[in-house]
Design a protein around this motif. Structure first.
Motif, PDB file in Angstrom:
ATOM      1  N   GLY A 179      11.016 -32.017  11.815  1.00 17.68           N
ATOM      2  CA  GLY A 179      12.019 -32.640  11.808  1.00 17.68           C
ATOM      3  C   GLY A 179      12.671 -31.421  12.990  1.00 17.68           C
ATOM      4  N   LEU A 180      12.950 -30.099  12.585  1.00 19.09           N
ATOM      5  CA  LEU A 180      13.625 -29.341  12.998  1.00 19.09           C
ATOM      6  C   LEU A 180      13.247 -28.452  13.905  1.00 19.09           C
ATOM      7  CD1 LEU A 180      14.604 -26.902   9.642  1.00 19.09           C
ATOM      8  CD2 LEU A 180      16.568 -28.458  11.044  1.00 19.09           C
ATOM      9  N   SER A 181      12.032 -28.661  14.319  1.00 18.28           N
ATOM     10  CA  SER A 181      11.402 -28.345  15.910  1.00 18.28           C
ATOM     11  C   SER A 181      11.682 -28.834  16.634  1.00 18.28           C
ATOM     12  CB  SER A 181       9.854 -29.072  15.490  1.00 18.28           C
ATOM     13  OG  SER A 181       9.054 -29.887  15.539  1.00 18.28           O
ATOM     14  N   ARG A 182      11.998 -30.059  16.406  1.00 19.47           N
ATOM     15  CA  ARG A 182      13.167 -30.828  17.680  1.00 19.47           C
ATOM     16  C   ARG A 182      14.155 -29.679  18.057  1.00 19.47           C
ATOM     17  NH1 ARG A 182      13.769 -36.367  18.322  1.00 19.47           N
ATOM     18  NH2 ARG A 182      12.969 -35.744  21.052  1.00 19.47           N
ATOM     19  N   LYS A 183      14.939 -29.376  17.480  1.00 17.21           N
ATOM     20  CA  LYS A 183      16.168 -28.886  17.590  1.00 17.21           C
ATOM     21  C   LYS A 183      16.142 -27.215  17.920  1.00 17.21           C
ATOM     22  CE  LYS A 183      18.378 -32.159  14.620  1.00 17.21           C
ATOM     23  NZ  LYS A 183      19.553 -32.991  15.832  1.00 17.21           N
ATOM     24  N   PHE A 184      15.668 -26.859  17.079  1.00 20.14           N
ATOM     25  CA  PHE A 184      15.244 -25.522  17.280  1.00 20.14           C
ATOM     26  C   PHE A 184      14.218 -24.525  17.905  1.00 20.14           C
ATOM     27  CE2 PHE A 184      17.625 -26.481  13.632  1.00 20.14           C
ATOM     28  CZ  PHE A 184      19.076 -25.346  13.853  1.00 20.14           C
ATOM     29  N   GLY A 185      13.681 -23.682  18.216  1.00 10.54           N
ATOM     30  CA  GLY A 185      12.500 -22.751  18.867  1.00 10.54           C
ATOM     31  C   GLY A 185      11.562 -22.339  17.855  1.00 10.54           C
ATOM     32  N   ARG A 186      10.123 -22.426  18.068  1.00 14.05           N
ATOM     33  CA  ARG A 186       9.156 -21.954  17.885  1.00 14.05           C
ATOM     34  C   ARG A 186      10.079 -20.749  17.365  1.00 14.05           C
ATOM     35  NH1 ARG A 186       8.456 -25.886  18.813  1.00 14.05           N
ATOM     36  NH2 ARG A 186       6.631 -27.219  19.341  1.00 14.05           N
ATOM     37  N   SER A 237      12.604 -18.980  16.651  1.00 11.75           N
ATOM     38  CA  SER A 237      13.757 -18.839  15.553  1.00 11.75           C
ATOM     39  C   SER A 237      12.806 -18.989  14.321  1.00 11.75           C
ATOM     40  CB  SER A 237      14.822 -19.873  15.982  1.00 11.75           C
ATOM     41  OG  SER A 237      15.258 -19.543  16.988  1.00 11.75           O
ATOM     42  N   LEU A 238      12.443 -20.251  14.347  1.00  7.46           N
ATOM     43  CA  LEU A 238      11.384 -21.131  12.814  1.00  7.46           C
ATOM     44  C   LEU A 238      10.141 -19.511  11.566  1.00  7.46           C
ATOM     45  CD1 LEU A 238      10.839 -24.377  13.421  1.00  7.46           C
ATOM     46  CD2 LEU A 238      12.724 -23.857  12.025  1.00  7.46           C
ATOM     47  N   MET A 239       9.621 -19.105  13.218  1.00 12.77           N
ATOM     48  CA  MET A 239       8.598 -18.028  12.734  1.00 12.77           C
ATOM     49  C   MET A 239       9.724 -16.794  12.384  1.00 12.77           C
ATOM     50  SD  MET A 239       5.528 -18.808  12.521  1.00 12.77           S
ATOM     51  CE  MET A 239       4.564 -17.372  13.636  1.00 12.77           C
ATOM     52  N   CYS A 240      10.707 -16.300  11.838  1.00 12.41           N
ATOM     53  CA  CYS A 240      11.144 -15.268  12.439  1.00 12.41           C
ATOM     54  C   CYS A 240      11.976 -15.435  10.947  1.00 12.41           C
ATOM     55  CB  CYS A 240      12.490 -14.557  13.102  1.00 12.41           C
ATOM     56  SG  CYS A 240      11.816 -13.759  14.971  1.00 12.41           S
ATOM     57  N   VAL A 241      12.345 -16.901  10.741  1.00 15.11           N
ATOM     58  CA  VAL A 241      13.404 -16.921   9.219  1.00 15.11           C
ATOM     59  C   VAL A 241      12.235 -17.183   8.755  1.00 15.11           C
ATOM     60  CG1 VAL A 241      14.452 -18.856   8.121  1.00 15.11           C
ATOM     61  CG2 VAL A 241      15.468 -18.575  10.686  1.00 15.11           C
ATOM     62  N   SER A 242      10.712 -17.757   8.882  1.00  9.13           N
ATOM     63  CA  SER A 242       9.705 -17.718   7.960  1.00  9.13           C
ATOM     64  C   SER A 242       9.215 -16.884   7.373  1.00  9.13           C
ATOM     65  CB  SER A 242       8.759 -18.922   8.580  1.00  9.13           C
ATOM     66  OG  SER A 242       7.512 -19.207   7.592  1.00  9.13           O
ATOM     67  N   GLY A 243       9.250 -16.100   8.187  1.00  9.32           N
ATOM     68  CA  GLY A 243       8.559 -14.998   7.813  1.00  9.32           C
ATOM     69  C   GLY A 243       9.536 -14.113   7.384  1.00  9.32           C
ATOM     70  N   CYS A 244      10.998 -13.601   6.781  1.00 12.46           N
ATOM     71  CA  CYS A 244      11.320 -12.705   6.869  1.00 12.46           C
ATOM     72  C   CYS A 244      11.665 -13.674   5.251  1.00 12.46           C
ATOM     73  CB  CYS A 244      12.809 -13.069   6.957  1.00 12.46           C
ATOM     74  SG  CYS A 244      13.030 -12.314   8.786  1.00 12.46           S
ATOM     75  N   LEU A 278       7.972 -23.464   6.528  1.00 18.45           N
ATOM     76  CA  LEU A 278       8.503 -23.922   7.410  1.00 18.45           C
ATOM     77  C   LEU A 278       8.479 -22.751   9.089  1.00 18.45           C
ATOM     78  CD1 LEU A 278      11.815 -24.466   8.107  1.00 18.45           C
ATOM     79  CD2 LEU A 278      12.421 -21.962   7.285  1.00 18.45           C
ATOM     80  N   GLY A 279       7.853 -22.117   8.563  1.00 14.49           N
ATOM     81  CA  GLY A 279       6.452 -21.604  10.559  1.00 14.49           C
ATOM     82  C   GLY A 279       5.611 -21.093  10.258  1.00 14.49           C
ATOM     83  N   TYR A 280       5.264 -20.152   9.440  1.00 16.82           N
ATOM     84  CA  TYR A 280       4.242 -19.502   9.226  1.00 16.82           C
ATOM     85  C   TYR A 280       2.864 -20.548   9.139  1.00 16.82           C
ATOM     86  CZ  TYR A 280       4.867 -14.567   9.766  1.00 16.82           C
ATOM     87  OH  TYR A 280       4.856 -13.061  10.476  1.00 16.82           O
ATOM     88  N   LEU A 281       2.925 -21.248   8.205  1.00 24.16           N
ATOM     89  CA  LEU A 281       1.732 -22.362   7.844  1.00 24.16           C
ATOM     90  C   LEU A 281       1.911 -23.434   9.219  1.00 24.16           C
ATOM     91  CD1 LEU A 281       1.159 -22.632   4.152  1.00 24.16           C
ATOM     92  CD2 LEU A 281      -0.323 -21.137   6.207  1.00 24.16           C
ATOM     93  N   VAL A 282       2.438 -23.361   9.957  1.00 27.68           N
ATOM     94  CA  VAL A 282       2.997 -24.860  10.670  1.00 27.68           C
ATOM     95  C   VAL A 282       2.477 -24.294  12.473  1.00 27.68           C
ATOM     96  CG1 VAL A 282       4.246 -26.500  11.389  1.00 27.68           C
ATOM     97  CG2 VAL A 282       4.600 -25.388   8.856  1.00 27.68           C
ATOM     98  N   ILE A 283       3.484 -23.822  12.537  1.00 30.73           N
ATOM     99  CA  ILE A 283       3.754 -23.043  14.027  1.00 30.73           C
ATOM    100  C   ILE A 283       2.253 -22.373  14.499  1.00 30.73           C
ATOM    101  CG2 ILE A 283       5.274 -21.826  15.593  1.00 30.73           C
ATOM    102  CD1 ILE A 283       7.571 -22.088  14.169  1.00 30.73           C
ATOM    103  N   PRO A 284       1.810 -21.844  14.255  1.00 29.51           N
ATOM    104  CA  PRO A 284       0.583 -20.886  14.970  1.00 29.51           C
ATOM    105  C   PRO A 284      -0.108 -21.879  15.426  1.00 29.51           C
ATOM    106  CG  PRO A 284       0.956 -19.470  13.693  1.00 29.51           C
ATOM    107  CD  PRO A 284       2.355 -20.093  13.003  1.00 29.51           C
ATOM    108  N   TRP A 285      -0.508 -23.082  14.854  1.00 30.79           N
ATOM    109  CA  TRP A 285      -1.557 -24.089  15.004  1.00 30.79           C
ATOM    110  C   TRP A 285      -1.201 -24.703  16.113  1.00 30.79           C
ATOM    111  CZ3 TRP A 285      -6.292 -23.012  12.112  1.00 30.79           C
ATOM    112  CH2 TRP A 285      -6.035 -22.479  11.329  1.00 30.79           C
TER     113      TRP A 285
END
Length: 526
Positions: A360-367, A369-376, A434-441
């Motif tokens: 759901g967040l992927s329709r509002k925020f960039g890749r 941003s989510l990757m950085c928040v996820s990694g931190c 939130l990001g690392y397991l989702v966005i790269p794919w």
């Protein structure tokens, strides 16, 4: 005269003599590029509503049912290994055999993902989605009837190959979805992987491993049946079968029920088919590898490879494969009501819910941003877990004296407060989903050009799975060598380094069309 006629008239080339072949080739390439740009503008110019997007959402969910099996493959070893390690197990195993059962599925995944590219380009996205259900079905039948560890090895290899073939789901969804819904629909890939993990965790509370395998065999057959409903990818037809324009129109009518939107997509499809026909005639005599030398092809390929290195060495998948054993390692009991299997169920629920939230967040925020928040978040939680264990003066020598009957990873001393470590592990899993397991794919479906998406996507995923195999195979030995706190430190450092890489190297793809992404990697201002 409509826009398509104008475009074609504008790019009609005068007859050229043999001395001007290079100029003619350049103009044809410019024609293809401008047609693709115009098509992208038509597609992007009008967003669609949720009601209009319903057929695309349905088609995506049906194809993603194959990806459920990928999540099951990861989590099943977390159920299987502890049961096989019990004294009364029908197939007793040692630590080395346990690591092979867990990791064989990952080393065989590249076979399927490498084969998926040329196969999906040859027979189509839908048909390959159907075919990958058969090896899944056979693997679960083998596991349910296994009498020795070699049968389990064979079944895990077969399921790994089938899991690699599910690469087609990401490609299919990226090609049938409207740009305004593409980020969310690509994010559903991780949701369905998480659903497979959650389903395995839930069944593990009530059933033995053979019964669970029989249930998953039935699920494979059901998946095979429901994929028959979905249409073929129009992008695949336009790119690899441009003469089958009638079939492509039928597919578009299935995906876009509103007449005005449908007509817009047909115009885009016509332009794409025209562009591909010109490109094929122009490039017929070119070297086969010429396309792979273009910046918009090789640049995103290498960006993805390094991104997957950080993803795999951050340890998120290793924790899924060895969840129960890891919970035993850090205490095994997390209060009066939660044991290691209860903690596994919590892990599955949290990963599923956060994956839904990420989609759901992927329709509002960039890749980025989510990757950085996820990694931190991953780095912070694993760092806290490692420091907490060190501050409690845990000694690795106590591991083998506490519970010598466990052949894989045994619990540490009882003095540690397991609830704090459980919170850290679950927090780590939440941020990874939130990001690392989702966005790269999902980026595989976005940044790689359509004409090479199948082949290069398979290569990228193969490399990711080889890395996953190394991490999963080495995990039980590493945790015995360095202790759980040492492994947590490695995960923390990798997560923080990954954030730096993402911030510097990963372009923002949110809201971009395929052509705009390709333009970025070309380094042009078009």
């Amino acid at each position: 005269m409509n826009s398509l006629e104008v475009t074609r008239t504008h790019f009609v080339l005068p007859p050229q003599d043999t001395a001007k072949e290079a100029t003619e080739e350049t103009l044809l390439e410019e024609e293809s590029l401008n047609i693709a740009v115009l098509g992208a503008k038509i597609t992007q110019g009008k967003s669609i509503t949720w009601l209009e997007a319903y057929p695309q959402i349905l088609a995506s969910c049906l194809v993603y049912c194959t990806v459920i099996q990928a999540g099951i493959n990861m989590a099943y070893s977390a159920i299987l290994l502890p049961q096989l390690s019990e004294a009364d197990s029908s197939i007793p195993i040692d630590k080395d055999q346990a690591s092979w059962i867990a990791s064989l599925v990952t080393i065989s995944l590249p076979i399927g993902s490498l084969a998926a590219g040329p196969i999906m380009d040859c027979i189509g996205r839908k048909r390959l989605s159907l075919y990958c259900c058969f090896p899944f079905l056979l693997s679960w039948i083998l596991i349910a009837s296994a009498e020795n560890v070699l049968t389990l090895y064979m079944a895990r290899i077969l399921s790994g190959i089938a899991g690699g073939l599910t690469t087609v789901a990401l490609v299919y969804v990226s090609e049938i979805s409207h740009p305004s819904f593409r980020p969310m629909l690509l994010g559903l890939n991780s949701v369905f992987v998480s659903l497979g993990i959650l389903l395995t965790c839930f069944l593990g509370l009530f059933f033995q491993w053979r019964t669970i395998a029989a249930i998953f065999a039935a699920l494979s057959f059901i998946t095979l049946c429901i994929i028959l409903i979905v249409p073929e990818s129009t992008y695949w037809i336009a790119t690899f079968r441009p003469s089958r324009i009638i079939e492509a129109r039928k597919s578009l009518r299935w995906l876009y029920r509103k007449s005005s939107t449908y007509e817009s997509q047909v115009q885009d499809l016509t332009m794409r088919s025209y562009s591909n026909q010109n490109t094929e005639s122009t490039n017929a005599s070119k070297d086969f590898f010429e396309i792979y030398k273009q910046k918009h092809v090789y640049k995103p390929f290498f960006v993805l490879i390094v991104l997957f290195v950080f993803q795999q060495f951050s340890g998120a998948y290793a924790i899924i494969f060895y969840a129960v054993n890891l919970f035993l390692k850090i205490g095994g009991q997390f209060g009066d009501q939660i044991n290691e299997y209860g903690a596994l169920m919590l892990l599955g629920v949290i990963r599923f819910l956060v994956s839904c939230m990420s989609s759901g967040l992927s329709r509002k925020f960039g890749r980025r941003s989510l990757m950085c928040v996820s990694g931190c978040g991953m780095g912070i939680f694993t760092l806290i877990a490692g420091l907490y264990m060190d501050f409690n003066h845990l000694r690795e020598a106590s591991v083998f004296t506490t519970r010598p009957t466990v052949t894989t990873m045994s619990p540490v001393v009882e003095e540690i407060d397991g609830k704090i470590l459980l919170i850290c592990v679950l927090g780590y899993v939440s941020f990874s989903a939130l990001g690392y397991l989702v966005i790269p794919w999902t980026l595989i479906g976005e940044v790689l050009p359509t004409e090479v998406k199948g082949k290069l996507g398979g290569v990228v995923i193969s490399i990711a799975y080889v890395l996953m195999f190394g991490v999963v195979k080495a995990f039980p030995y590493t945790i015995d060598w360095l202790g759980a706190q040492g492994v947590f430190y490695i995960f923390a450092v990798t997560s923080f380094l990954g954030v730096i890489y993402v911030y510097i190297m990963l372009p923002e793809t949110f809201g971009k069309s395929f052509e705009e992404i390709a333009t970025y990697f070309r380094g042009t201002s078009r």
